[in-house]
Design a protein around this motif. Structure first.
Motif, PDB file in Angstrom:
ATOM      1  N   ARG A  53       0.644  -1.143   0.064  1.00 43.66           N
ATOM      2  CA  ARG A  53       0.002   0.166   0.013  1.00 43.66           C
ATOM      3  C   ARG A  53       0.820   1.250   0.024  1.00 43.66           C
ATOM      4  NH1 ARG A  53      -0.044  -1.849   5.299  1.00 43.66           N
ATOM      5  NH2 ARG A  53       0.445  -0.375   6.964  1.00 43.66           N
ATOM      6  N   ALA A  54       0.510   2.137  -0.863  1.00 40.50           N
ATOM      7  CA  ALA A  54       1.284   3.618  -0.880  1.00 40.50           C
ATOM      8  C   ALA A  54       1.137   4.344   0.189  1.00 40.50           C
ATOM      9  CB  ALA A  54       0.807   4.172  -2.527  1.00 40.50           C
ATOM     10  N   ASP A  55       0.105   4.103   0.940  1.00 39.74           N
ATOM     11  CA  ASP A  55      -0.390   5.278   2.049  1.00 39.74           C
ATOM     12  C   ASP A  55       0.447   4.536   3.437  1.00 39.74           C
ATOM     13  OD1 ASP A  55      -1.692   2.740   2.761  1.00 39.74           O
ATOM     14  OD2 ASP A  55      -3.446   3.736   3.339  1.00 39.74           O
ATOM     15  N   LEU A  56       1.461   3.646   2.927  1.00 41.57           N
ATOM     16  CA  LEU A  56       2.272   3.340   4.318  1.00 41.57           C
ATOM     17  C   LEU A  56       2.990   4.604   4.811  1.00 41.57           C
ATOM     18  CD1 LEU A  56       3.709   1.100   5.913  1.00 41.57           C
ATOM     19  CD2 LEU A  56       5.476   1.070   4.169  1.00 41.57           C
ATOM     20  N   ILE A  57       3.131   5.457   3.818  1.00 39.56           N
ATOM     21  CA  ILE A  57       4.035   6.572   4.178  1.00 39.56           C
ATOM     22  C   ILE A  57       2.895   7.769   4.151  1.00 39.56           C
ATOM     23  CG2 ILE A  57       5.741   8.539   3.821  1.00 39.56           C
ATOM     24  CD1 ILE A  57       7.316   6.169   2.699  1.00 39.56           C
ATOM     25  N   GLN A  58       2.316   8.175   5.171  1.00 40.56           N
ATOM     26  CA  GLN A  58       1.046   9.245   5.021  1.00 40.56           C
ATOM     27  C   GLN A  58       1.678  10.633   5.358  1.00 40.56           C
ATOM     28  OE1 GLN A  58      -2.085   8.182   5.266  1.00 40.56           O
ATOM     29  NE2 GLN A  58      -2.919  10.283   5.315  1.00 40.56           N
ATOM     30  N   PHE A  59       1.353  11.512   4.581  1.00 38.46           N
ATOM     31  CA  PHE A  59       1.773  13.042   4.553  1.00 38.46           C
ATOM     32  C   PHE A  59       0.555  13.598   4.617  1.00 38.46           C
ATOM     33  CE2 PHE A  59       4.832  16.013   2.377  1.00 38.46           C
ATOM     34  CZ  PHE A  59       4.826  16.841   3.231  1.00 38.46           C
ATOM     35  N   SER A  60       0.337  14.280   6.139  1.00 38.89           N
ATOM     36  CA  SER A  60      -1.027  14.995   6.096  1.00 38.89           C
ATOM     37  C   SER A  60      -1.020  16.560   5.586  1.00 38.89           C
ATOM     38  CB  SER A  60      -1.214  15.210   7.623  1.00 38.89           C
ATOM     39  OG  SER A  60      -0.318  16.021   8.397  1.00 38.89           O
ATOM     40  N   SER A  61      -2.116  16.827   5.533  1.00 45.22           N
ATOM     41  CA  SER A  61      -2.267  18.317   5.016  1.00 45.22           C
ATOM     42  C   SER A  61      -1.817  19.431   5.957  1.00 45.22           C
ATOM     43  CB  SER A  61      -3.788  18.499   4.900  1.00 45.22           C
ATOM     44  OG  SER A  61      -4.790  18.528   5.928  1.00 45.22           O
ATOM     45  N   THR A  62      -1.447  19.141   7.166  1.00 41.27           N
ATOM     46  CA  THR A  62      -0.852  19.875   8.182  1.00 41.27           C
ATOM     47  C   THR A  62       0.687  19.769   8.218  1.00 41.27           C
ATOM     48  OG1 THR A  62      -1.214  18.134   9.914  1.00 41.27           O
ATOM     49  CG2 THR A  62      -3.162  20.266   9.526  1.00 41.27           C
ATOM     50  N   GLY A  63       1.215  19.183   7.208  1.00 42.59           N
ATOM     51  CA  GLY A  63       2.633  18.994   7.092  1.00 42.59           C
ATOM     52  C   GLY A  63       3.571  18.044   7.720  1.00 42.59           C
ATOM     53  N   TYR A  64       2.489  17.093   8.548  1.00 40.16           N
ATOM     54  CA  TYR A  64       3.189  15.935   9.153  1.00 40.16           C
ATOM     55  C   TYR A  64       3.375  14.892   8.345  1.00 40.16           C
ATOM     56  CZ  TYR A  64       3.607  18.712  13.595  1.00 40.16           C
ATOM     57  OH  TYR A  64       3.855  19.732  14.315  1.00 40.16           O
ATOM     58  N   VAL A  65       4.627  13.915   8.495  1.00 42.48           N
ATOM     59  CA  VAL A  65       4.845  12.799   7.687  1.00 42.48           C
ATOM     60  C   VAL A  65       5.012  11.727   8.732  1.00 42.48           C
ATOM     61  CG1 VAL A  65       6.146  11.637   6.177  1.00 42.48           C
ATOM     62  CG2 VAL A  65       6.050  13.882   6.194  1.00 42.48           C
ATOM     63  N   GLU A  66       4.242  10.322   8.609  1.00 37.38           N
ATOM     64  CA  GLU A  66       4.433   9.179   9.616  1.00 37.38           C
ATOM     65  C   GLU A  66       4.306   8.034   8.639  1.00 37.38           C
ATOM     66  OE1 GLU A  66       1.241   8.594  12.232  1.00 37.38           O
ATOM     67  OE2 GLU A  66      -0.107   9.790  11.204  1.00 37.38           O
ATOM     68  N   LEU A  67       4.653   7.032   9.467  1.00 44.41           N
ATOM     69  CA  LEU A  67       4.519   5.582   9.112  1.00 44.41           C
ATOM     70  C   LEU A  67       3.001   5.097   9.367  1.00 44.41           C
ATOM     71  CD1 LEU A  67       7.787   3.598   9.278  1.00 44.41           C
ATOM     72  CD2 LEU A  67       6.824   4.428   7.036  1.00 44.41           C
ATOM     73  N   ARG A  68       2.116   4.599   8.386  1.00 46.85           N
ATOM     74  CA  ARG A  68       0.712   4.400   8.861  1.00 46.85           C
ATOM     75  C   ARG A  68       0.764   2.775   8.918  1.00 46.85           C
ATOM     76  NH1 ARG A  68      -4.671   7.024   6.626  1.00 46.85           N
ATOM     77  NH2 ARG A  68      -6.078   6.057   8.096  1.00 46.85           N
ATOM     78  N   MET A  69       0.648   2.143  10.231  1.00 46.32           N
ATOM     79  CA  MET A  69       0.872   0.731  10.194  1.00 46.32           C
ATOM     80  C   MET A  69      -0.610   0.219  10.652  1.00 46.32           C
ATOM     81  SD  MET A  69       3.833   0.994  10.094  1.00 46.32           S
ATOM     82  CE  MET A  69       4.257  -0.766  10.484  1.00 46.32           C
ATOM     83  N   ASP A  70      -0.991  -0.932  10.112  1.00 50.01           N
ATOM     84  CA  ASP A  70      -2.076  -1.764  10.490  1.00 50.01           C
ATOM     85  C   ASP A  70      -1.765  -2.419  11.677  1.00 50.01           C
ATOM     86  OD1 ASP A  70      -3.574  -0.923   8.308  1.00 50.01           O
ATOM     87  OD2 ASP A  70      -3.277  -2.582   6.975  1.00 50.01           O
ATOM     88  N   ARG A  71      -2.543  -3.197  12.277  1.00 48.61           N
ATOM     89  CA  ARG A  71      -2.739  -3.797  13.588  1.00 48.61           C
ATOM     90  C   ARG A  71      -1.561  -4.977  13.696  1.00 48.61           C
ATOM     91  NH1 ARG A  71      -6.737  -5.854  17.463  1.00 48.61           N
ATOM     92  NH2 ARG A  71      -8.388  -5.070  15.969  1.00 48.61           N
ATOM     93  N   ASP A  72      -1.377  -5.745  12.691  1.00 46.86           N
ATOM     94  CA  ASP A  72      -0.413  -6.590  13.014  1.00 46.86           C
ATOM     95  C   ASP A  72       1.035  -6.373  12.174  1.00 46.86           C
ATOM     96  OD1 ASP A  72      -2.152  -8.381  14.528  1.00 46.86           O
ATOM     97  OD2 ASP A  72      -2.900  -9.018  12.622  1.00 46.86           O
TER      98      ASP A  72
END
Length: 299
Positions: free
Chosen positions: A273-292
């Motif tokens: 999934r490309a949304d593994l790296i999340q770039f929010s509209s407020t300028g923050y970047v994070e790894l978006r992890m699923d439960r497991d």
């Protein structure tokens, strides 16, 4: 239920710093040090391994015995940012448990200072106060408060659920020993879990039943920096860690946008999934992890 350190700056002011707070010359830094020897984003407070640490970002730290990349915080420490420029750790508060928030499409995140819940197709919880937020959450010292829309503020209670512009969020109690990198996950995941091993120069991403994807170069640096920093980080900080020689803000943003786009293409090509790296509209970047999903930090 809040982990923080009381730190006195060179100007004599004392600040309560918690996970994700910045120290440096940036005006947005929670502890600002106006000195040319200090980097814009010199250091950051991080909650990991059951303790609060000060991580050197674009600057180094010292306890007087040579440079250090990170310092586990203890009461009474004198941490040097530069010659004769010190921070004094007055006390460190580490409760056994901390309060975290999760929701539909929102990875579990330990509450630190002030947060805004941003609605939309990809809702997110970001630090600070932002316009158009569905709700605001902040520390009241011993507890936490929440304001949803124009409703009056109320106490944020553990184990409760709240509806904010169609987004359901839940508060959970989490052991402080499990807070930090790799300790976030997302409810309701139905995809095969990912195993991410970050080593700075390389990153290996494996999903059950698929070949291992090996990333190197900028893609590996981006993911490794996000793992090492341990949570949502302002894009300026992430870009500054990777391109420390670039001083122009517009060029930093351009470089990061291009690198993120190329990294997402590599993820999609490997059916990750490309949304593994999340770039929010407020300028923050994070790894978006699923439960497991599992993150192994070998940075």
């Amino acid at each position: 239920m809040r982990a923080f350190a009381s730190i006195t700056a060179p100007d004599g002011m004392t600040y309560e710093l918690t996970h994700g707070d910045l120290i440096g010359r940036l005006e947005r830094a929670e502890l600002r040090v106006d000195d040319p020897r200090v980097s814009e984003a010199h250091a950051m407070i991080s909650l990991r391994g059951g303790e609060l640490r000060m991580l050197g970002l674009r600057g180094r730290l010292s306890l007087g015995r040579g440079p250090l990349s990170e310092v586990p915080l203890e009461t009474g420490q004198r941490i040097l940012l530069a010659r004769r420029l010190a921070l004094h750790v007055e006390r460190v508060v580490l409760p056994a448990q901390v309060l975290a928030l999760e929701g539909d499409g929102i990875a579990r995140q330990v509450l630190t200072g002030t947060h805004s819940l941003m609605p939309g197709d990809a809702p997110s919880l970001v630090r600070g106060v932002h316009r158009d937020a569905a709700a605001f959450i902040w520390s009241s010292g011993d507890g936490w408060r929440i304001q949803i829309g124009d409703a009056p503020p109320g106490d944020l209670q553990p184990g409760e659920s709240y509806m904010c512009q169609g987004v359901v969020i839940r508060t959970v109690v989490q052991a402080v020993s499990s807070a930090g990198p790799g300790a976030t996950w997302q409810k309701g995941g139905v995809r095969a879990p990912l195993r991410i091993t970050a080593r700075f120069n390389t990153v290996h991403i494996q999903r059950v039943g698929d070949p291992v994807l090996t990333l190197n170069g900028l893609a590996a640096r981006i993911i490794s920096e996000l793992v090492a920093l341990g949570g949502p980080v302002a894009w300026e900080i992430l870009a500054g860690e990777i391109w420390g020689d670039e001083t122009r803000r517009d060029r930093l943003r351009s470089r990061l946008d291009v690198a993120l786009s190329r990294t997402r293409r590599k993820l999609r090509a490997a059916r990750i999934r490309a949304d593994l790296i999340q770039f929010s509209s407020t300028g923050y970047v994070e790894l978006r992890m699923d439960r497991d999903d599992v993150v192994i930090d070998e940075t």
